[in-house]
Scaffold this motif. Structure first.
Motif, mmCIF file in Angstrom:
data_model
loop_
_atom_site.group_PDB
_atom_site.id
_atom_site.type_symbol
_atom_site.label_atom_id
_atom_site.label_comp_id
_atom_site.label_asym_id
_atom_site.label_seq_id
_atom_site.Cartn_x
_atom_site.Cartn_y
_atom_site.Cartn_z
ATOM 1 N N MET A 1 52.398 -22.966 -7.713
ATOM 2 C CA MET A 1 51.000 -23.058 -8.081
ATOM 3 C C MET A 1 50.897 -23.532 -9.529
ATOM 4 S SD MET A 1 48.154 -20.114 -7.734
ATOM 5 C CE MET A 1 47.320 -19.695 -9.219
ATOM 6 N N GLU A 2 50.147 -24.591 -9.749
ATOM 7 C CA GLU A 2 49.978 -25.142 -11.091
ATOM 8 C C GLU A 2 48.749 -24.525 -11.755
ATOM 9 O OE1 GLU A 2 49.008 -29.409 -13.131
ATOM 10 O OE2 GLU A 2 50.223 -29.388 -11.310
ATOM 11 N N VAL A 3 48.928 -24.047 -12.978
ATOM 12 C CA VAL A 3 47.814 -23.450 -13.718
ATOM 13 C C VAL A 3 47.411 -24.410 -14.821
ATOM 14 C CG1 VAL A 3 47.086 -21.514 -15.149
ATOM 15 C CG2 VAL A 3 48.654 -21.131 -13.254
ATOM 16 N N THR A 4 46.141 -24.766 -14.845
ATOM 17 C CA THR A 4 45.627 -25.628 -15.901
ATOM 18 C C THR A 4 44.379 -25.010 -16.484
ATOM 19 O OG1 THR A 4 44.288 -26.927 -14.369
ATOM 20 C CG2 THR A 4 46.503 -27.733 -14.826
ATOM 21 N N GLU A 5 44.168 -25.247 -17.730
ATOM 22 C CA GLU A 5 42.951 -24.805 -18.396
ATOM 23 C C GLU A 5 42.261 -26.029 -18.939
ATOM 24 O OE1 GLU A 5 43.200 -21.539 -21.127
ATOM 25 O OE2 GLU A 5 44.935 -20.726 -20.084
ATOM 26 N N GLU A 6 40.955 -26.041 -18.844
ATOM 27 C CA GLU A 6 40.192 -27.161 -19.355
ATOM 28 C C GLU A 6 39.450 -26.734 -20.608
ATOM 29 O OE1 GLU A 6 37.678 -28.898 -16.415
ATOM 30 O OE2 GLU A 6 39.284 -29.004 -14.938
ATOM 31 N N ILE A 7 39.281 -27.670 -21.518
ATOM 32 C CA ILE A 7 38.518 -27.419 -22.722
ATOM 33 C C ILE A 7 37.070 -27.811 -22.422
ATOM 34 C CG2 ILE A 7 39.062 -29.679 -23.695
ATOM 35 C CD1 ILE A 7 39.142 -28.370 -26.457
ATOM 36 N N ASN A 8 36.130 -26.941 -22.738
ATOM 37 C CA ASN A 8 34.745 -27.272 -22.443
ATOM 38 C C ASN A 8 34.149 -28.157 -23.534
ATOM 39 O OD1 ASN A 8 33.523 -25.700 -24.535
ATOM 40 N ND2 ASN A 8 33.650 -23.859 -23.279
ATOM 41 N N MET A 9 32.951 -28.643 -23.316
ATOM 42 C CA MET A 9 32.339 -29.605 -24.230
ATOM 43 C C MET A 9 32.108 -29.016 -25.620
ATOM 44 S SD MET A 9 32.268 -32.395 -22.658
ATOM 45 C CE MET A 9 31.199 -33.401 -23.632
ATOM 46 N N ILE A 10 31.720 -27.766 -25.714
ATOM 47 C CA ILE A 10 31.496 -27.147 -27.027
ATOM 48 C C ILE A 10 32.807 -27.046 -27.791
ATOM 49 C CG2 ILE A 10 30.823 -25.011 -28.215
ATOM 50 C CD1 ILE A 10 28.727 -24.622 -25.981
ATOM 51 N N GLU A 11 33.860 -26.604 -27.124
ATOM 52 C CA GLU A 11 35.170 -26.507 -27.769
ATOM 53 C C GLU A 11 35.668 -27.889 -28.192
ATOM 54 O OE1 GLU A 11 36.961 -22.641 -25.388
ATOM 55 O OE2 GLU A 11 37.121 -24.634 -24.507
ATOM 56 N N ASN A 12 35.454 -28.879 -27.343
ATOM 57 C CA ASN A 12 35.873 -30.239 -27.655
ATOM 58 C C ASN A 12 35.132 -30.760 -28.885
ATOM 59 O OD1 ASN A 12 37.440 -32.575 -27.042
ATOM 60 N ND2 ASN A 12 35.594 -33.537 -26.248
ATOM 61 N N SER A 13 33.838 -30.510 -28.950
ATOM 62 C CA SER A 13 33.045 -30.946 -30.104
ATOM 63 C C SER A 13 33.521 -30.281 -31.385
ATOM 64 C CB SER A 13 31.570 -30.635 -29.892
ATOM 65 O OG SER A 13 31.061 -31.384 -28.816
ATOM 66 N N ARG A 14 33.782 -28.987 -31.333
ATOM 67 C CA ARG A 14 34.269 -28.257 -32.514
ATOM 68 C C ARG A 14 35.637 -28.773 -32.942
ATOM 69 N NH1 ARG A 14 32.562 -22.305 -30.395
ATOM 70 N NH2 ARG A 14 30.336 -22.476 -30.867
ATOM 71 N N PHE A 15 36.475 -29.092 -31.960
ATOM 72 C CA PHE A 15 37.803 -29.638 -32.229
ATOM 73 C C PHE A 15 37.685 -30.948 -33.010
ATOM 74 C CE2 PHE A 15 41.343 -32.358 -30.678
ATOM 75 C CZ PHE A 15 42.406 -31.609 -31.123
ATOM 76 N N ILE A 16 36.852 -31.860 -32.523
ATOM 77 C CA ILE A 16 36.672 -33.154 -33.178
ATOM 78 C C ILE A 16 36.049 -32.986 -34.555
ATOM 79 C CG2 ILE A 16 35.408 -35.346 -33.058
ATOM 80 C CD1 ILE A 16 35.794 -35.159 -29.972
ATOM 81 N N LEU A 17 35.017 -32.165 -34.668
ATOM 82 C CA LEU A 17 34.377 -31.941 -35.968
ATOM 83 C C LEU A 17 35.355 -31.329 -36.969
ATOM 84 C CD1 LEU A 17 30.885 -30.646 -34.808
ATOM 85 C CD2 LEU A 17 31.405 -32.864 -35.863
ATOM 86 N N GLY A 18 36.203 -30.425 -36.502
ATOM 87 C CA GLY A 18 37.209 -29.819 -37.380
ATOM 88 C C GLY A 18 38.199 -30.843 -37.908
ATOM 89 N N LEU A 19 38.640 -31.759 -37.040
ATOM 90 C CA LEU A 19 39.557 -32.806 -37.488
ATOM 91 C C LEU A 19 38.879 -33.745 -38.480
ATOM 92 C CD1 LEU A 19 41.418 -33.632 -34.150
ATOM 93 C CD2 LEU A 19 42.257 -32.290 -36.091
ATOM 94 N N ARG A 20 37.613 -34.059 -38.235
ATOM 95 C CA ARG A 20 36.875 -34.904 -39.192
ATOM 96 C C ARG A 20 36.766 -34.212 -40.540
ATOM 97 N NH1 ARG A 20 31.917 -36.645 -35.262
ATOM 98 N NH2 ARG A 20 32.993 -38.323 -34.145
ATOM 99 N N ASN A 21 36.449 -32.913 -40.529
ATOM 100 C CA ASN A 21 36.335 -32.160 -41.779
ATOM 101 C C ASN A 21 37.668 -32.062 -42.502
ATOM 102 O OD1 ASN A 21 33.585 -31.684 -41.586
ATOM 103 N ND2 ASN A 21 33.838 -29.750 -40.518
ATOM 104 N N ALA A 22 38.758 -32.132 -41.755
ATOM 105 C CA ALA A 22 40.096 -32.079 -42.353
ATOM 106 C C ALA A 22 40.526 -33.437 -42.903
ATOM 107 C CB ALA A 22 41.110 -31.589 -41.317
#
Length: 55
Positions: A1-22
């Motif tokens: 059984m393969e277990v995968t987790e997906e990143i939701n849109m809010i988490e994805n947005s925060r991820f991108i904004l964090g990289l931009r701020n860095a």
């Protein structure tokens, strides 16, 4: 059984904004996201140059 987790849109947005701020460029962010999705080494982030200090 393969277990995968997906990143939701809010988490994805925060991820991108964090990289931009860095200080990441849009190309660096896009390449990193391509690396995460594909695993292709050509998109793997490279170490950033250390800032030079003036004494």
């Amino acid at each position: 059984m393969e277990v995968t987790e997906e990143i939701n849109m809010i988490e994805n947005s925060r991820f991108i904004l964090g990289l931009r701020n860095a200080g990441w460029t849009e190309k660096q962010i896009n390449d990193f996201m391509r690396y995460i999705e594909s695993g292709q080494e050509q998109y793997m982030p490279q170490p950033m140059e250390k800032e030079k200090t003036v004494e």
